[in-house]
Design a protein around this motif. Structure first.
Motif, short mmCIF file in Angstrom:
data_model
loop_
_atom_site.label_atom_id
_atom_site.label_comp_id
_atom_site.label_asym_id
_atom_site.label_seq_id
_atom_site.Cartn_x
_atom_site.Cartn_y
_atom_site.Cartn_z
N LYS A 53 0.81 -1.22 0.00
CA LYS A 53 0.00 0.00 0.00
C LYS A 53 0.84 1.27 0.00
O LYS A 53 0.30 2.38 -0.05
N GLN A 54 2.16 1.12 0.11
CA GLN A 54 3.09 2.24 -0.01
C GLN A 54 2.93 3.29 1.10
O GLN A 54 2.79 4.49 0.87
N TYR A 55 2.95 2.81 2.34
CA TYR A 55 3.00 3.67 3.52
C TYR A 55 4.08 3.13 4.46
O TYR A 55 4.37 1.93 4.48
N TYR A 56 4.67 4.02 5.24
CA TYR A 56 5.47 3.58 6.37
C TYR A 56 5.12 4.46 7.56
O TYR A 56 4.49 5.53 7.42
N GLY A 57 5.48 4.00 8.75
CA GLY A 57 5.14 4.79 9.93
C GLY A 57 5.66 4.13 11.18
O GLY A 57 6.31 3.08 11.15
N PHE A 58 5.39 4.78 12.30
CA PHE A 58 5.81 4.20 13.58
C PHE A 58 4.88 4.68 14.69
O PHE A 58 4.30 5.76 14.64
N LYS A 59 4.74 3.79 15.68
CA LYS A 59 4.03 4.16 16.91
C LYS A 59 5.05 4.51 17.97
O LYS A 59 6.09 3.85 18.10
N GLN A 60 4.77 5.55 18.71
CA GLN A 60 5.58 5.94 19.86
C GLN A 60 4.72 5.81 21.10
O GLN A 60 3.63 6.37 21.17
N ALA A 61 5.18 5.01 22.05
CA ALA A 61 4.41 4.81 23.28
C ALA A 61 5.31 5.05 24.48
O ALA A 61 6.48 4.64 24.48
N THR A 62 4.79 5.70 25.49
CA THR A 62 5.57 6.00 26.68
C THR A 62 4.79 5.64 27.94
O THR A 62 3.56 5.62 27.94
N THR A 63 5.53 5.35 28.99
CA THR A 63 4.93 5.21 30.32
C THR A 63 5.55 6.25 31.24
O THR A 63 6.78 6.37 31.32
N PHE A 64 4.70 7.02 31.88
CA PHE A 64 5.12 7.99 32.88
C PHE A 64 4.37 7.65 34.16
O PHE A 64 3.22 8.03 34.35
N SER A 65 5.03 6.89 35.04
CA SER A 65 4.36 6.31 36.20
C SER A 65 3.78 7.35 37.16
O SER A 65 2.79 7.08 37.84
N GLU A 66 4.38 8.54 37.20
CA GLU A 66 3.91 9.54 38.16
C GLU A 66 2.75 10.37 37.62
O GLU A 66 2.24 11.25 38.30
N ASN A 67 2.32 10.10 36.38
CA ASN A 67 1.22 10.87 35.81
C ASN A 67 -0.10 10.64 36.53
O ASN A 67 -0.97 11.50 36.50
N ALA A 68 -0.25 9.48 37.17
CA ALA A 68 -1.50 9.21 37.89
C ALA A 68 -1.73 10.27 38.97
O ALA A 68 -2.86 10.74 39.17
N GLY A 69 -0.66 10.67 39.64
CA GLY A 69 -0.77 11.71 40.66
C GLY A 69 -1.00 13.09 40.10
O GLY A 69 -1.38 14.01 40.83
N ARG A 70 -0.80 13.26 38.80
CA ARG A 70 -1.03 14.54 38.13
C ARG A 70 -2.40 14.59 37.47
O ARG A 70 -2.74 15.58 36.81
N GLY A 71 -3.14 13.49 37.56
CA GLY A 71 -4.43 13.43 36.89
C GLY A 71 -4.30 13.21 35.40
O GLY A 71 -5.21 13.55 34.63
N LEU A 72 -3.17 12.63 34.96
CA LEU A 72 -2.90 12.39 33.54
C LEU A 72 -2.74 10.89 33.30
O LEU A 72 -2.43 10.13 34.21
N PRO A 73 -2.93 10.43 32.05
CA PRO A 73 -2.72 9.02 31.74
C PRO A 73 -1.27 8.61 31.99
O PRO A 73 -0.35 9.38 31.70
N THR A 74 -1.08 7.41 32.50
CA THR A 74 0.28 6.92 32.72
C THR A 74 0.89 6.37 31.43
O THR A 74 2.11 6.27 31.31
N VAL A 75 0.05 5.98 30.48
CA VAL A 75 0.52 5.48 29.19
C VAL A 75 0.03 6.42 28.09
O VAL A 75 -1.15 6.77 28.04
N LEU A 76 0.94 6.86 27.23
CA LEU A 76 0.58 7.74 26.13
C LEU A 76 1.08 7.13 24.83
O LEU A 76 2.11 6.46 24.81
N SER A 77 0.36 7.37 23.74
CA SER A 77 0.75 6.75 22.47
C SER A 77 0.28 7.60 21.31
O SER A 77 -0.83 8.16 21.34
N GLN A 78 1.12 7.70 20.28
CA GLN A 78 0.79 8.40 19.04
C GLN A 78 1.27 7.56 17.86
O GLN A 78 2.22 6.79 17.99
N TYR A 79 0.59 7.74 16.70
CA TYR A 79 1.06 7.09 15.48
C TYR A 79 1.36 8.15 14.43
O TYR A 79 0.59 9.09 14.24
N PHE A 80 2.50 7.96 13.71
CA PHE A 80 2.94 8.87 12.68
C PHE A 80 3.01 8.09 11.37
O PHE A 80 3.78 7.12 11.25
#
Length: 319
Positions: A53-80
């Protein structure tokens, strides 16, 4: 994104992705991990190219364990996503929901090919974000009548039970221990980020299939040594990568039991050989599935008028 991609869409797209990978239509890139945030947090990059189909890309995923105390998701992910003809960017997506759907669908596809056909009871350890799409997808491909749920947070487990009963119309029992969760289950799913085993392999029933969905690096472990070495067949996406990345399989004595799911789906090699076999699907992240789901979502969003296509202008292309 879920407005454009249904669960059935995702199941079809990812089954096709396994077969496309098997035929060489999708090429796998190397996993890249880097430290980020506090010690123990990680950033994971998973690239792939859809050659046909002639596409390339990558997913970037992170874990920030202290985000729970900030009211933010501990796992974040984007696709490019990029054109494989011109290199121009085509889409940037928040991929958190899609990642959960992808993981749930992968568990369902593995269960369809490895679990006993007469499976009626699922045991799930961990009632967080991942557990819902895992159960929902398995219920789409198998006739599940009951689910047992166990979580160290009983309140969260009860919320999950309400979801299972009211949304999926499946009886749900809240177990008081991992033993109570898995001992009569024909499929067991571990959906945690634990760094130590969450079940005892002696509690598993003969013929059980396990979807180990939470551990994706050597510092994480959901399965104990007894579970791993009781298995008659361990199935994963890319055996070499999984053996190098999975804390669950670090104790594996017989690496000959490890096989690739796409080869079982294509009929090249057998999966389950008997009703008493114990099978494991070990998932540490498979960029082929991320690519396939991102591309399907991109095309679906464009056709339905959701989101905005990202591309250079013609003037930029000439420079």
């Amino acid at each position: 994104m879920s407005r454009a991609v249904t669960l059935d869409d995702a199941i079809g797209a990812l089954e096709q992705a396994f077969m496309d990978y098997n035929r060489g239509d999708i090429a796998l890139g190397g996993r890249l991990m880097a430290p980020c945030g506090k010690p123990g947090d990680t950033s994971l990059v998973l690239p792939a190219t859809h050659i046909r189909k002639q596409y390339y890309g990558f997913k970037q995923a992170t874990t920030f364990s202290e985000n729970a105390g900030r009211g933010l998701p501990t796992v974040l992910s984007q696709y490019f996503l990029y054109s494989n003809v011109t290199g121009q960017p085509r889409a940037v997506m928040d991929f958190m929901e899609m990642t959960s759907i992808k993981t749930g669908v992968a568990a369902a596809i593995a269960a369809r090919h490895l679990a006993r056909p007469d499976t009626r009871v699922v045991g799930i350890i961990g009632s967080g974000v991942l557990s819902r799409p895992v159960l929902a997808a398995i219920c789409r491909v198998m006739k599940i009548e009951r689910v047992n749920i166990f979580d160290l947070n009983p309140r969260q487990a009860r919320v999950f039970a309400t979801y299972a009963q009211e949304v999926l119309d499946v009886e749900c029992l809240v177990a008081e221990s991992s033993r109570g969760c898995v001992r009569d289950a024909q499929i067991v799913c571990t959906c945690t980020t634990s760094r130590k085993p969450v079940l005892d392999g002696d509690d598993l029933s003969p013929g059980c299939h396990i979807n180990a969905m939470g551990s994706y690096n050597l510092d994480m472990q959901e399965l104990d040594e007894k579970t791993v070495n009781r298995a008659d067949r361990i199935v994963t996406d890319v055996p070499r990568d999984t053996l190098n990345a999975s804390g669950d399989l670090a104790c594996l004595a017989n690496k000959d039991v490890v096989a690739a799911l796409d080869r079982i789906m294509s009929g090249e090699i057998p999966g389950r050989k008997s009703e008493k076999d114990i099978t494991i699907y070990e998932s540490v992240g498979f960029s082929v599935l991320d690519m396939a789901l991102a591309l399907f979502a991109h095309e679906a969003c464009l056709s339905k008028g959701f989101g905005q296509d990202v591309a250079f202008s013609s003037r930029d292309s000439e420079q």
